[in-house]
Structures are given as structure tokens and as C-alpha cells.
Write an enzyme that holds these catalytic residues in place. Structure first.
Site, PDB file in Angstrom:
ATOM      1  N   LYS A   9       0.826  -1.049   0.098  1.00 25.80           N
ATOM      2  CA  LYS A   9      -0.011   0.065  -0.026  1.00 25.80           C
ATOM      3  C   LYS A   9       1.056   1.255  -0.048  1.00 25.80           C
ATOM      4  O   LYS A   9       2.123   1.234   0.204  1.00 25.80           O
ATOM      5  CB  LYS A   9      -0.820  -0.178   1.261  1.00 25.80           C
ATOM      6  CG  LYS A   9      -1.929  -1.093   1.422  1.00 25.80           C
ATOM      7  CD  LYS A   9      -2.771  -1.117   2.756  1.00 25.80           C
ATOM      8  CE  LYS A   9      -3.982  -1.999   2.632  1.00 25.80           C
ATOM      9  NZ  LYS A   9      -4.681  -1.882   3.847  1.00 25.80           N
ATOM     10  N   TYR A  49     -12.776  -3.107  -2.448  1.00 26.25           N
ATOM     11  CA  TYR A  49     -13.051  -2.884  -1.069  1.00 26.25           C
ATOM     12  C   TYR A  49     -14.924  -3.237  -0.964  1.00 26.25           C
ATOM     13  O   TYR A  49     -15.195  -2.279  -0.352  1.00 26.25           O
ATOM     14  CB  TYR A  49     -12.595  -2.001  -0.352  1.00 26.25           C
ATOM     15  CG  TYR A  49     -11.200  -2.124   0.147  1.00 26.25           C
ATOM     16  CD1 TYR A  49     -10.716  -3.269   0.480  1.00 26.25           C
ATOM     17  CD2 TYR A  49     -10.043  -1.010  -0.204  1.00 26.25           C
ATOM     18  CE1 TYR A  49      -9.340  -3.641   0.974  1.00 26.25           C
ATOM     19  CE2 TYR A  49      -8.638  -1.063   0.281  1.00 26.25           C
ATOM     20  CZ  TYR A  49      -8.453  -2.213   0.567  1.00 26.25           C
ATOM     21  OH  TYR A  49      -7.052  -2.423   1.188  1.00 26.25           O
ATOM     22  N   ASN A 112      -1.877   0.194   7.001  1.00 28.75           N
ATOM     23  CA  ASN A 112      -1.279  -0.910   7.595  1.00 28.75           C
ATOM     24  C   ASN A 112      -0.669  -1.832   6.315  1.00 28.75           C
ATOM     25  O   ASN A 112      -0.259  -2.892   6.509  1.00 28.75           O
ATOM     26  CB  ASN A 112      -2.352  -2.201   8.217  1.00 28.75           C
ATOM     27  CG  ASN A 112      -3.441  -2.408   7.012  1.00 28.75           C
ATOM     28  OD1 ASN A 112      -3.586  -1.674   6.023  1.00 28.75           O
ATOM     29  ND2 ASN A 112      -4.637  -2.867   7.705  1.00 28.75           N
ATOM     30  N   HIS A 115      -1.792  -5.130   1.440  1.00 31.89           N
ATOM     31  CA  HIS A 115      -3.275  -5.813   1.560  1.00 31.89           C
ATOM     32  C   HIS A 115      -2.792  -7.261   0.935  1.00 31.89           C
ATOM     33  O   HIS A 115      -1.808  -7.467   0.376  1.00 31.89           O
ATOM     34  CB  HIS A 115      -3.797  -5.258   0.309  1.00 31.89           C
ATOM     35  CG  HIS A 115      -5.145  -6.324  -0.179  1.00 31.89           C
ATOM     36  ND1 HIS A 115      -6.205  -6.574   0.682  1.00 31.89           N
ATOM     37  CD2 HIS A 115      -5.130  -7.083  -1.011  1.00 31.89           C
ATOM     38  CE1 HIS A 115      -6.998  -7.322  -0.159  1.00 31.89           C
ATOM     39  NE2 HIS A 115      -6.139  -7.962  -1.042  1.00 31.89           N
ATOM     40  N   GLU A 126      -9.130 -11.323  -7.256  1.00 29.73           N
ATOM     41  CA  GLU A 126      -8.114 -10.061  -7.064  1.00 29.73           C
ATOM     42  C   GLU A 126      -6.994 -10.116  -7.925  1.00 29.73           C
ATOM     43  O   GLU A 126      -6.670  -9.224  -8.440  1.00 29.73           O
ATOM     44  CB  GLU A 126      -7.548  -9.955  -5.522  1.00 29.73           C
ATOM     45  CG  GLU A 126      -8.948  -9.709  -4.834  1.00 29.73           C
ATOM     46  CD  GLU A 126      -8.525  -9.748  -3.223  1.00 29.73           C
ATOM     47  OE1 GLU A 126      -7.528  -9.952  -2.980  1.00 29.73           O
ATOM     48  OE2 GLU A 126      -9.442  -9.285  -2.338  1.00 29.73           O
TER      49      GLU A 126
END
Ligand code: UDP
Ligand code: MG
Length: 155
Positions: A9, A49, A112, A115, A126
Site C-alpha cells: 500500500k 473493497y 497497515n 493488502h 483479485e
């Protein structure tokens, strides 16, 4: 063998952790079968998401995920989805165990670092969302016999 999706990310890209994270997956014995930078937008994030679009933090999540390009990785291995989720740690980095990526490098529930796909079904969706078919490379590294026994390598 499974193939799973990892995104480094913007929090990981900006913190200079691309090499560190890639190194962990390589050393574990996962095969990198896809890798590129991609600038995300709200359209792909609403798909990716979809389970979170109605949550109050969704606009903040979109801002966070579009701050810089992300590194998209397709990683292959036996049980790759669960192996990579374990290496990632739980969503809130402050609760993630030491030794996991989030546990070692994060302090936030949102920023965080990575992913990782959560189920084999979602991993297939994905990988197809972030990579065109020609961007996934089916090759067998010559190290495979040192990573798996013959039965494992065949599965
Ligand atoms: N997220 C957030 N606030 C929350 C829950 C999730 O900002 O209360 C963000 C966080 O960046 C997380 C992402 O939304 O990684 C996707 O949430 P999910 O529940 O799928 O967690 P993950 O699978 O990433 O652990
Ligand atoms: Mg998730």
C-alpha cells in the site's frame, strides 16, 4: 499451487518498505509470478473493497490507497493464500504479532502497509482484477526441489 494477491500500500511504498516486504516473501519460498506498480482510483477500490463501501471510513481509505502508486504482487506457492495472510498479520497493526509485516512495521489500523487476499476464491478474483493474463508468468524456479518435497511440488 495457489496464487495470491499482495498490494504494498502507499503506506509501505512511502515508508521505503518495498524491498523489505518483497525480501520476506522471496525468502519464505513463494514465487513472484506477477509484479508491477499501479496507480489506483476510486473505481477499482469500490470493487476491491466492496465489503467496506458503506463504512464511514471508506473515503479516508480511498484517500490512503490513492496517495501513491501501489506495488501489485502475485505470489505462488502451496497454500499461498493462508501463508501470506499469516505473514501479513491482523488488520490493526497495533494488534498484529511481532514477526508479521503489520506487526513489525505498522502502528495503524488503516495505514497497515500491505493488502493480502483472504480466501482462494477472492485471490483468484483479485489477481484477475489487478493483472492482465499476460502479466502473470508461469515458470518454475530451479529452487523448487529445495523448497518442497516431490509430492508437495506436484500439488
Ligand atoms: N480499514 C480501516 N478501518 C477499519 C477496517 C479496515 O481503515 O475499521 C482498512 C484497512 O486499511 C484494511 C482495509 O480497510 O486493511 C480492508 O479491510 P479488511 O477488513 O478487509 O482487512 P484486511 O483484509 O486488510 O486485514
Ligand atoms: Mg480484507
Amino acid at each position: 499451487m495457489e496464487t495470491t494477491l499482495v498490494l504494498i500500500k502507499p503506506s509501505g511504498v512511502q515508508r521505503g518498505l518495498i524491498g523489505e516486504i518483497l525480501n520476506r516473501f522471496e525468502r519464505k519460498g513463494l514465487t513472484v509470478v506477477g509484479m508491477k506498480l499501479k496507480q489506483l482510483d476510486s473505481e477499482i477500490l469500490r470493487e476491491h473493497y466492496a465489503h467496506l463501501v458503506d463504512r464511514p471510513f471508506f473515503p479516508s481509505l480511498v484517500r490512503s490507497m490513492t496517495a501513491t502508486p501501489v506495488v501489485c504482487l502475485a505470489l505462488r506457492g502451496l497454500d499461498a493464500v493462508s501463508v501470506v495472510r499469516q505473514m501479513t498479520g491482523v488488520t490493526n497493526s497495533r494488534l498484529a504479532l511481532p514477526g508479521t509485516i503489520r506487526g513489525d512495521f505498522g502502528m495503524s489500523g488503516q495505514e497497515n502497509i500491505v493488502h493480502a487476499s483472504d480466501t482462494p476464491e477472492n485471490a483468484a478474483l483479485e489477481v484477475a482484477r489487478f493483472f492482465a493474463p499476460g502479466e502473470i508468468f508461469d515458470y518454475k524456479p530451479c529452487t523448487l526441489p529445495a523448497i518442497y518435497n516431490p509430492d508437495e511440488a506436484a500439488s
